[in-house]
Design a protein around this motif. Structure first.
Motif, PDB file in Angstrom:
ATOM      1  N   GLN A  32      41.617  42.651  41.823  1.00 31.66           N
ATOM      2  CA  GLN A  32      42.202  41.416  40.948  1.00 31.66           C
ATOM      3  C   GLN A  32      42.692  42.070  39.636  1.00 31.66           C
ATOM      4  OE1 GLN A  32      39.061  38.469  40.360  1.00 31.66           O
ATOM      5  NE2 GLN A  32      40.626  37.535  38.886  1.00 31.66           N
ATOM      6  N   ALA A  33      42.102  43.005  38.905  1.00 29.74           N
ATOM      7  CA  ALA A  33      42.413  43.316  37.598  1.00 29.74           C
ATOM      8  C   ALA A  33      43.704  44.317  37.771  1.00 29.74           C
ATOM      9  CB  ALA A  33      41.310  44.529  37.158  1.00 29.74           C
ATOM     10  N   LEU A  34      43.853  45.284  38.855  1.00 30.64           N
ATOM     11  CA  LEU A  34      44.981  46.042  39.077  1.00 30.64           C
ATOM     12  C   LEU A  34      46.234  45.065  39.430  1.00 30.64           C
ATOM     13  CD1 LEU A  34      43.307  48.685  41.600  1.00 30.64           C
ATOM     14  CD2 LEU A  34      44.301  48.941  39.109  1.00 30.64           C
ATOM     15  N   GLN A  35      45.827  43.806  40.150  1.00 30.78           N
ATOM     16  CA  GLN A  35      47.050  43.139  40.417  1.00 30.78           C
ATOM     17  C   GLN A  35      47.496  42.499  39.245  1.00 30.78           C
ATOM     18  OE1 GLN A  35      48.786  42.300  43.368  1.00 30.78           O
ATOM     19  NE2 GLN A  35      50.119  40.849  42.014  1.00 30.78           N
ATOM     20  N   GLU A  36      46.464  41.951  37.908  1.00 32.80           N
ATOM     21  CA  GLU A  36      47.006  41.497  36.821  1.00 32.80           C
ATOM     22  C   GLU A  36      47.672  42.366  35.878  1.00 32.80           C
ATOM     23  OE1 GLU A  36      43.056  40.337  35.132  1.00 32.80           O
ATOM     24  OE2 GLU A  36      42.806  38.766  36.833  1.00 32.80           O
ATOM     25  N   ASN A  37      47.286  43.696  36.100  1.00 30.54           N
ATOM     26  CA  ASN A  37      48.196  44.867  35.258  1.00 30.54           C
ATOM     27  C   ASN A  37      49.168  45.033  35.836  1.00 30.54           C
ATOM     28  OD1 ASN A  37      45.936  45.734  33.172  1.00 30.54           O
ATOM     29  ND2 ASN A  37      44.771  46.561  34.811  1.00 30.54           N
ATOM     30  N   LYS A  38      49.369  44.911  37.225  1.00 32.56           N
ATOM     31  CA  LYS A  38      50.704  45.187  37.881  1.00 32.56           C
ATOM     32  C   LYS A  38      51.777  44.225  37.397  1.00 32.56           C
ATOM     33  CE  LYS A  38      52.746  45.075  42.269  1.00 32.56           C
ATOM     34  NZ  LYS A  38      52.731  44.863  43.832  1.00 32.56           N
ATOM     35  N   GLU A  39      51.357  42.739  37.506  1.00 34.06           N
ATOM     36  CA  GLU A  39      52.020  41.702  36.990  1.00 34.06           C
ATOM     37  C   GLU A  39      52.434  41.791  35.834  1.00 34.06           C
ATOM     38  OE1 GLU A  39      49.818  38.303  38.345  1.00 34.06           O
ATOM     39  OE2 GLU A  39      50.037  38.622  40.404  1.00 34.06           O
ATOM     40  N   LYS A  40      51.502  42.308  34.788  1.00 33.04           N
ATOM     41  CA  LYS A  40      51.918  42.240  33.131  1.00 33.04           C
ATOM     42  C   LYS A  40      52.866  43.565  32.997  1.00 33.04           C
ATOM     43  CE  LYS A  40      48.451  44.194  30.751  1.00 33.04           C
ATOM     44  NZ  LYS A  40      47.280  44.309  30.068  1.00 33.04           N
ATOM     45  N   LEU A  41      52.782  44.556  33.687  1.00 37.96           N
ATOM     46  CA  LEU A  41      53.821  45.676  33.616  1.00 37.96           C
ATOM     47  C   LEU A  41      55.158  45.254  34.312  1.00 37.96           C
ATOM     48  CD1 LEU A  41      51.280  48.784  33.670  1.00 37.96           C
ATOM     49  CD2 LEU A  41      52.472  47.684  31.690  1.00 37.96           C
ATOM     50  N   GLN A  42      55.033  44.379  35.196  1.00 38.54           N
ATOM     51  CA  GLN A  42      56.223  44.330  36.281  1.00 38.54           C
ATOM     52  C   GLN A  42      56.525  45.628  37.042  1.00 38.54           C
ATOM     53  OE1 GLN A  42      59.362  42.649  33.895  1.00 38.54           O
ATOM     54  NE2 GLN A  42      58.461  40.711  33.725  1.00 38.54           N
ATOM     55  N   ALA A  43      55.351  46.013  37.601  1.00 32.69           N
ATOM     56  CA  ALA A  43      55.381  47.210  38.045  1.00 32.69           C
ATOM     57  C   ALA A  43      55.593  47.033  39.666  1.00 32.69           C
ATOM     58  CB  ALA A  43      54.144  48.065  37.885  1.00 32.69           C
ATOM     59  N   GLY A  44      56.978  46.779  40.102  1.00 34.25           N
ATOM     60  CA  GLY A  44      57.180  46.535  41.334  1.00 34.25           C
ATOM     61  C   GLY A  44      56.885  47.861  42.321  1.00 34.25           C
ATOM     62  N   GLN A  45      57.040  48.949  41.852  1.00 38.97           N
ATOM     63  CA  GLN A  45      56.679  50.161  42.655  1.00 38.97           C
ATOM     64  C   GLN A  45      55.329  50.570  42.925  1.00 38.97           C
ATOM     65  OE1 GLN A  45      56.980  49.943  39.198  1.00 38.97           O
ATOM     66  NE2 GLN A  45      57.381  51.939  38.495  1.00 38.97           N
ATOM     67  N   VAL A  46      54.526  49.646  42.526  1.00 42.74           N
ATOM     68  CA  VAL A  46      53.008  49.779  42.723  1.00 42.74           C
ATOM     69  C   VAL A  46      52.611  48.873  43.851  1.00 42.74           C
ATOM     70  CG1 VAL A  46      50.518  49.516  41.890  1.00 42.74           C
ATOM     71  CG2 VAL A  46      52.266  50.409  40.367  1.00 42.74           C
ATOM     72  N   GLU A  47      51.883  49.217  44.801  1.00 43.88           N
ATOM     73  CA  GLU A  47      51.391  48.950  46.138  1.00 43.88           C
ATOM     74  C   GLU A  47      49.867  48.764  45.962  1.00 43.88           C
ATOM     75  OE1 GLU A  47      50.898  49.557  50.712  1.00 43.88           O
ATOM     76  OE2 GLU A  47      52.768  50.014  49.819  1.00 43.88           O
ATOM     77  N   LEU A  48      49.383  47.684  46.146  1.00 46.13           N
ATOM     78  CA  LEU A  48      47.513  47.394  45.808  1.00 46.13           C
ATOM     79  C   LEU A  48      47.332  47.342  47.400  1.00 46.13           C
ATOM     80  CD1 LEU A  48      47.656  45.391  42.927  1.00 46.13           C
ATOM     81  CD2 LEU A  48      47.223  47.667  43.116  1.00 46.13           C
ATOM     82  N   VAL A  49      46.013  48.295  47.755  1.00 45.15           N
ATOM     83  CA  VAL A  49      45.578  48.002  49.071  1.00 45.15           C
ATOM     84  C   VAL A  49      44.007  47.841  48.948  1.00 45.15           C
ATOM     85  CG1 VAL A  49      45.129  49.115  51.210  1.00 45.15           C
ATOM     86  CG2 VAL A  49      47.219  49.522  50.267  1.00 45.15           C
ATOM     87  N   MET A  50      43.663  46.889  49.396  1.00 45.84           N
ATOM     88  CA  MET A  50      42.155  46.756  49.118  1.00 45.84           C
ATOM     89  C   MET A  50      41.471  47.353  50.429  1.00 45.84           C
ATOM     90  SD  MET A  50      39.739  43.521  48.064  1.00 45.84           S
ATOM     91  CE  MET A  50      39.197  42.761  49.456  1.00 45.84           C
ATOM     92  N   MET A  51      40.822  48.451  50.627  1.00 45.36           N
ATOM     93  CA  MET A  51      40.338  48.882  51.748  1.00 45.36           C
ATOM     94  C   MET A  51      39.532  50.165  51.295  1.00 45.36           C
ATOM     95  SD  MET A  51      42.692  50.686  54.831  1.00 45.36           S
ATOM     96  CE  MET A  51      43.318  49.064  55.478  1.00 45.36           C
ATOM     97  N   ASP A  52      38.563  50.481  52.201  1.00 46.48           N
ATOM     98  CA  ASP A  52      37.902  51.700  52.050  1.00 46.48           C
ATOM     99  C   ASP A  52      38.926  53.016  52.205  1.00 46.48           C
ATOM    100  OD1 ASP A  52      35.233  53.028  52.224  1.00 46.48           O
ATOM    101  OD2 ASP A  52      36.323  53.931  53.985  1.00 46.48           O
ATOM    102  N   ALA A  53      38.671  53.958  51.203  1.00 48.27           N
ATOM    103  CA  ALA A  53      39.566  55.299  51.236  1.00 48.27           C
ATOM    104  C   ALA A  53      39.508  55.786  52.794  1.00 48.27           C
ATOM    105  CB  ALA A  53      39.152  56.076  50.218  1.00 48.27           C
ATOM    106  N   PHE A  54      38.553  56.028  53.321  1.00 50.41           N
ATOM    107  CA  PHE A  54      38.367  56.447  54.382  1.00 50.41           C
ATOM    108  C   PHE A  54      39.096  55.906  55.566  1.00 50.41           C
ATOM    109  CE2 PHE A  54      34.739  58.488  52.653  1.00 50.41           C
ATOM    110  CZ  PHE A  54      34.965  59.802  52.806  1.00 50.41           C
ATOM    111  N   LYS A  55      39.038  54.358  55.672  1.00 48.93           N
ATOM    112  CA  LYS A  55      39.723  53.695  56.486  1.00 48.93           C
ATOM    113  C   LYS A  55      41.199  53.890  56.359  1.00 48.93           C
ATOM    114  CE  LYS A  55      36.190  50.384  57.807  1.00 48.93           C
ATOM    115  NZ  LYS A  55      35.400  49.224  57.138  1.00 48.93           N
TER     116      LYS A  55
END
Length: 184
Positions: free
Chosen positions: A85-108
């Motif tokens: 959620q915080a990463l999404q808010e920062n992404k929107e604040k920066l208008q960082a279209g090149q950032v993709e967020l994935v909510m998942m365990d790193a191993f998975k």
């Protein structure tokens, strides 16, 4: 002057001096400015056209720093909903279209995603000591000449598949930039 708790400042690129906010969690410790500055000196200040994977993204300090410096794609993986959620808010604040967020365990993520990256940032929670388990899973996700950044609270010894390209220590933090040595 350092930013207040729960905030970290981007140190270079197009978003230089912008503040990122993140939840205060026991295992969440953003990579310090001094270390990030060194790492991005090692990588080069301009990451244009590079693809990056930020496993255990946490505060997003490494991933947003890479995006700020021109990375074409930064995939940030974290399993914690509040972090995402915080990463999404920062992404929107920066208008960082090149950032993709994935909510998942790193191993998975590593077992299900087939993409390859130029740079993989590996900074898991220190107490989990996951570096030994994650490193063998990274080679299929590295582009040719790709690099892996690791950070830990102990001097992690690389096996013969990896060569430490650069390494340093700041306080109790050991960090390395490594390349995969293909034995095939």
């Amino acid at each position: 002057m350092s930013p207040p708790r729960g905030k970290i400042r981007i140190i270079g690129g197009q978003w230089r001096s912008r503040l990122l906010t993140f939840p205060e969690r026991p295992d969440l410790r953003p990579t310090a400015n001094r270390i990030r500055e060194t790492v991005f000196n090692w990588l080069g200040q301009d990451l244009s056209d590079l693809t990056c994977l930020d496993l255990f993204a946490g505060s997003g300090a490494l991933g947003f720093e890479a995006a700020s410096r021109g990375a074409a794609l930064v995939v940030m993986v974290d399993k914690d909903a509040k972090n995402i959620q915080a990463l999404q808010e920062n992404k929107e604040k920066l208008q960082a279209g090149q950032v993709e967020l994935v909510m998942m365990d790193a191993f998975k993520f590593l077992n299900s995603d087939t993409r390859t990256f130029d740079v993989i940032f590996l900074d898991p929670p220190y107490r989990a000591e996951l570096t030994d388990q994650i490193m063998p899973l990274l080679p299929p996700h590295l582009k040719q000449n790709g690099l892996v950044y690791t950070e830990a609270n102990r001097d992690w010894v690389t096996d013969q598949q990896w060569r430490a390209f650069r390494s340093a220590k700041a306080g109790s933090v050991h960090y390395k930039l490594m390349e995969y040595v293909n034995h095939g």
